[in-house]
Design a protein around this motif. Structure first.
Motif, short mmCIF file in Angstrom:
data_model
loop_
_atom_site.label_atom_id
_atom_site.label_comp_id
_atom_site.label_asym_id
_atom_site.label_seq_id
_atom_site.Cartn_x
_atom_site.Cartn_y
_atom_site.Cartn_z
N ASN A 177 0.78 -1.16 0.24
CA ASN A 177 0.03 -0.13 -0.11
C ASN A 177 1.08 1.39 0.13
O ASN A 177 0.54 2.21 -0.58
N TYR A 178 1.86 1.16 0.87
CA TYR A 178 2.81 2.28 0.73
C TYR A 178 3.54 2.60 -0.79
O TYR A 178 3.57 3.69 -1.08
N VAL A 179 4.04 1.59 -1.26
CA VAL A 179 4.69 1.45 -2.54
C VAL A 179 3.80 2.12 -3.47
O VAL A 179 4.04 2.97 -4.32
N SER A 180 2.53 1.77 -3.45
CA SER A 180 1.56 1.80 -4.53
C SER A 180 1.06 3.14 -4.36
O SER A 180 1.16 3.93 -5.28
N SER A 181 0.99 3.87 -3.15
CA SER A 181 0.58 5.37 -3.10
C SER A 181 1.61 6.21 -3.47
O SER A 181 1.45 6.91 -4.08
N GLU A 182 2.90 5.63 -3.17
CA GLU A 182 3.94 6.56 -3.60
C GLU A 182 4.35 6.52 -5.08
O GLU A 182 4.51 7.66 -5.80
N LEU A 183 3.88 5.42 -5.58
CA LEU A 183 4.12 5.44 -7.09
C LEU A 183 2.98 6.10 -7.85
O LEU A 183 3.15 7.10 -8.85
N ASP A 184 1.68 6.23 -7.20
CA ASP A 184 0.59 7.12 -7.68
C ASP A 184 1.01 8.62 -7.46
O ASP A 184 0.87 9.42 -8.41
N LYS A 185 1.59 9.07 -6.46
CA LYS A 185 1.97 10.38 -6.14
C LYS A 185 2.82 10.83 -7.17
O LYS A 185 2.68 11.98 -7.85
N ALA A 186 3.77 10.04 -7.55
CA ALA A 186 5.07 10.38 -8.55
C ALA A 186 4.17 10.51 -10.02
O ALA A 186 4.60 11.57 -10.73
N ALA A 187 3.44 9.34 -10.18
CA ALA A 187 2.80 9.45 -11.48
C ALA A 187 1.95 10.75 -11.63
O ALA A 187 1.78 11.18 -12.63
N GLU A 188 1.07 11.28 -10.54
CA GLU A 188 0.55 12.47 -10.93
C GLU A 188 1.27 13.59 -11.34
O GLU A 188 0.85 14.43 -11.81
N VAL A 189 2.51 13.74 -11.09
CA VAL A 189 3.29 15.04 -11.25
C VAL A 189 4.35 14.62 -12.42
O VAL A 189 4.34 15.60 -13.22
N LEU A 190 4.57 13.56 -12.75
CA LEU A 190 5.57 12.99 -13.86
C LEU A 190 4.84 13.21 -15.31
O LEU A 190 3.76 12.89 -15.34
N PRO A 191 5.65 13.69 -16.23
CA PRO A 191 5.27 14.02 -17.49
C PRO A 191 4.91 12.75 -18.18
O PRO A 191 5.48 11.69 -17.88
N LEU A 192 4.21 12.76 -19.17
CA LEU A 192 3.83 11.53 -20.00
C LEU A 192 4.71 11.31 -20.95
O LEU A 192 5.26 10.24 -21.16
N LEU A 193 5.44 12.43 -21.36
CA LEU A 193 6.63 12.37 -22.37
C LEU A 193 7.57 13.34 -21.70
O LEU A 193 7.34 14.36 -21.06
N PRO A 194 9.09 12.76 -21.98
CA PRO A 194 10.06 13.46 -21.21
C PRO A 194 10.02 14.92 -21.72
O PRO A 194 9.74 15.44 -22.80
N GLN A 195 10.14 16.01 -20.64
CA GLN A 195 10.02 17.41 -20.90
C GLN A 195 11.18 18.24 -20.47
O GLN A 195 11.96 17.81 -19.52
N ARG A 196 11.10 19.26 -20.93
CA ARG A 196 12.22 20.41 -20.67
C ARG A 196 11.34 21.84 -20.61
O ARG A 196 10.64 21.95 -21.79
N ASN A 197 11.22 22.57 -19.66
CA ASN A 197 10.46 23.81 -19.52
C ASN A 197 9.05 23.37 -20.02
O ASN A 197 8.52 24.37 -20.73
N GLY A 198 8.60 22.39 -19.49
CA GLY A 198 7.03 22.15 -20.00
C GLY A 198 7.03 21.87 -21.65
O GLY A 198 5.51 21.63 -21.58
N GLN A 199 8.03 21.36 -22.36
CA GLN A 199 7.82 21.17 -23.51
C GLN A 199 8.58 19.85 -23.59
O GLN A 199 9.53 19.53 -23.15
N THR A 200 8.10 18.88 -24.66
CA THR A 200 8.51 17.57 -24.85
C THR A 200 9.97 17.56 -25.50
O THR A 200 9.97 18.55 -26.28
#
Length: 597
Positions: free
Chosen positions: A189-212
């Motif tokens: 539960n802890y690791v799953s929650s941490e992965l969810d928190k990370a996924a909420e912030v991480l970009p779908l594609l790698p970005q720099r300054n908000g741009q892919t």
């Protein structure tokens, strides 16, 4: 460059710091406060610190030195006896001799990730140049890495010690280290929650300054976090962890059970949902050769780096060692990683059926192929067999070979046991899958290594995770066969269905489970999954032990006989998880040892 999410160990801009700066940064955390403050004032030095956290992701490409998962399972046998895998297979693993021990290393990674998360907000230079978004992204990357290191601990050691947000100095007194292991479900539960928190912030594609940005390939992204969650929850739903009454006595000193004694089918639903979340991102697809060549599709999964199937990969790796250990002596290789006969027998036939069911299968006679006599056991097999296994008189070209030639495993042949005291296959086979023919670092080679990424997660696994979880939670859901069939279709074999060119749909849930497991065994062969699968399914006692191959001590027709390999692959109840070293137990008296150690 293909715009899909991958992991490079370190981005190019950080790579040069890995070997020169990482140890220094780690040593400074507890002892040099002024220096560490400077680290988090500067953009470059903070990125170097994060690069160090990335460096704890293990490189498991070397089949002997870095990982035991292949040679210590039932899928392959190693020739050599002077290595840790041989010691594991013969029972010489114990709390005083913990081979391939990663407990302390992963906790170092956890500690470094936590320290980074606590201090990256202090970096005014990043905030001024790039805004809070980049700081948040870096913090999410570190959060993912910390969760991933916990998962790696859990798959190897079972329930672990959760240290939360506290950074414990490496030289802290023993009195500050007295923390018990958490129940496995709490860890999940802890690791799953941490992965969810990370996924909420991480970009779908790698970005720099908000741009892919192609320049940012290698950073952790949302797809990677969700893929790790998929495997985590699949394991957590499996029989080893889900209502395993065999482990009723596995408890902390206060009596708290570390493995749930109650089966919960909802765990399978969580696993299915996690796999579907990766699929629903819509940015991954099974790799297929543009011209429709099945063998090139299977090769391309591994040799076409950054392709659409790869989710989580490691650019810096030791795949050159994988190549040379799997290559035949004829090509300058060391002929050492041999699929077991049990693995060979597990490959499907060209008609999509297992050998025991198929009219195409026979162990009688030979067929002439390219001028060489091939045993009929190896004829009419599915494409993944020819992609994955080098068998007697199959053709190979690579390494020091200038032209393709038949590879002989007879005792007196060019790759046989009579020609070298150690470099020969003990099973009469070699792994061919993901072996780079351009690598030339063995005997007589020029040192060239065929460069490619090392795959940690790919979409085919997610499809199989989803199919397995659905079958357990909601038997009959058509998505289970849909995604199972997608893997089979790419592999070039008939799918399950009622049409004339299909194989019959499994009759019930048990048969479907067996088919999904059989597919997983072959599709993910030699990728480090089988070791953990046979444990989480609790079938290791049945499939380990005496394993077989062809009779490599013989020539001619006498070679084609199943015989036991010289080293049984021992499995005993303690082998479900690694022992925790006596050193760690002495440091933290609250830790209970894993069962049967």
């Amino acid at each position: 460059m293909n715009r899909h999410i991958k992991l490079v160990l370190i981005t190019a801009v950080l790579l040069s710091t890995l070997h020169t700066g990482c140890k220094k940064f780690l040593e400074q955390v507890p002892n040099d406060r002024i220096t560490i403050e400077e680290v988090f004032r500067k953009k470059a030095s903070s990125e170097q610190f994060l690069a160090n956290v990335y460096s704890f992701i293990p490189d498991e490409a070397h089949p002997i030195n870095s990982t035991p998962w292949i040679g210590a399972a039932d899928e392959a046998d190693l020739t050599w006896t002077n290595n840790g895998i041989y010691q594991i297979n013969t029972g010489n693993l114990n709390p005083s001799n913990v081979l391939y021990d990663r407990w302390g290393n992963y906790y170092q990674g956890i500690r470094s990730a936590t320290f980074f998360m606590q201090h990256i907000n202090e970096n005014i230079e990043i905030r001024t140049q790039n805004g809070q978004q980049l700081i948040d992204q870096y913090q999410a990357e570190a959060r993912f890495l910390r969760a991933y290191f916990y998962f790696l601990l859990m798959r190897q050691y079972g329930p672990v010690v959760l240290v939360g947000e506290e950074v414990i100095p490496p030289d802290a007194p023993a009195s500050t280290l007295q923390i018990p292991r958490s129940p496995f479900d709490d860890c999940v539960n802890y690791v799953s929650s941490e992965l969810d928190k990370a996924a909420e912030v991480l970009p779908l594609l790698p970005q720099r300054n908000g741009q892919t940005s192609d320049a940012e390939y290698g950073r952790i992204t949302k797809g990677i976090a969700l893929a790790v969650k998929s495997r985590l929850l699949l394991y957590a739903a499996s029989p080893l962890y889900n209502g395993n009454t065999d482990l009723a006595a596995f408890r902390n000193q206060d009596g708290k059970a570390l493995i749930s004694q109650t089966y919960d089918v909802q765990k399978w639903k969580r696993a299915a949902d996690a796999a579907k979340a990766v699929i629903d991102l819509g940015i991954y697809s099974l790799y297929k050769d543009p011209a429709g060549n099945t063998l090139k599709s299977l090769d391309g999964v591994f040799f076409n780096s950054w392709n659409t199937e790869q989710i989580f990969v490691r650019k810096g790796n030791d795949l050159g060692q994988w190549d040379v250990h799997c290559m035949p002596r004829q090509a300058g290789g060391w002929s050492g990683v041999g699929p077991t006969q049990e693995t060979v027998d597990a490959y499907f036939m060209a008609d999509g059926l297992l050998p025991a069911e198929s009219p195409l299968y026979t162990e009688s006679g030979f067929t002439t192929v390219n001028g060489a006599e091939v045993y009929n056991m190896y004829m009419n097999r599915e494409p993944r067999f020819y992609h994955g296994v080098t068998y007697h008189n199959s053709r190979w070209q690579g390494g020091t070979m200038n032209a393709p030639a038949a590879i002989s495993f007879f005792a007196s042949g060019p790759n046989g046991r009579n020609g070298h005291p150690t470099d020969f296959s003990k099973t009469g086979y070699l792994v061919r899958k993901n072996v780079g023919p351009q690598t030339n670092i063995g005997s007589g080679g020029n040192g060239q290594v065929q460069s490619r990424v090392f795959i940690l997660y790919r979409l085919a696994e997610i499809y199989l995770n989803y199919a397995e979880s659905l079958n357990e939670f909601a038997y009959g859901d058509p998505d289970a066969l849909k995604y199972l069939n997608a893997v089979r279709e790419r592999a070039g074999i008939p799918t399950y269905g009622s049409a004339a060119n299909q194989v019959p749909v499994p009759a019930d849930q048990l048969q479907t489970r067996a088919r999904i497991r059989a597919e997983r065994r072959i599709e993910l062969a030699y990728e480090g999954h089988r070791f953990f699968d046979i444990r989480r399914w609790k079938i290791a006692p049945q499939v380990m032990g005496v394993l077989h191959g062809m009779d490599v001590s013989k020539d001619g027709n006498n070679f084609f006989k199943r015989v036991a390999t010289t080293t049984p692959h021992l499995f005993r109840p303690a082998y479900y998880w690694w022992p925790i070293t006596q050193y760690e137990i002495d440091r933290n008296r609250m830790i209970v040892q894993n069962p049967s150690w």
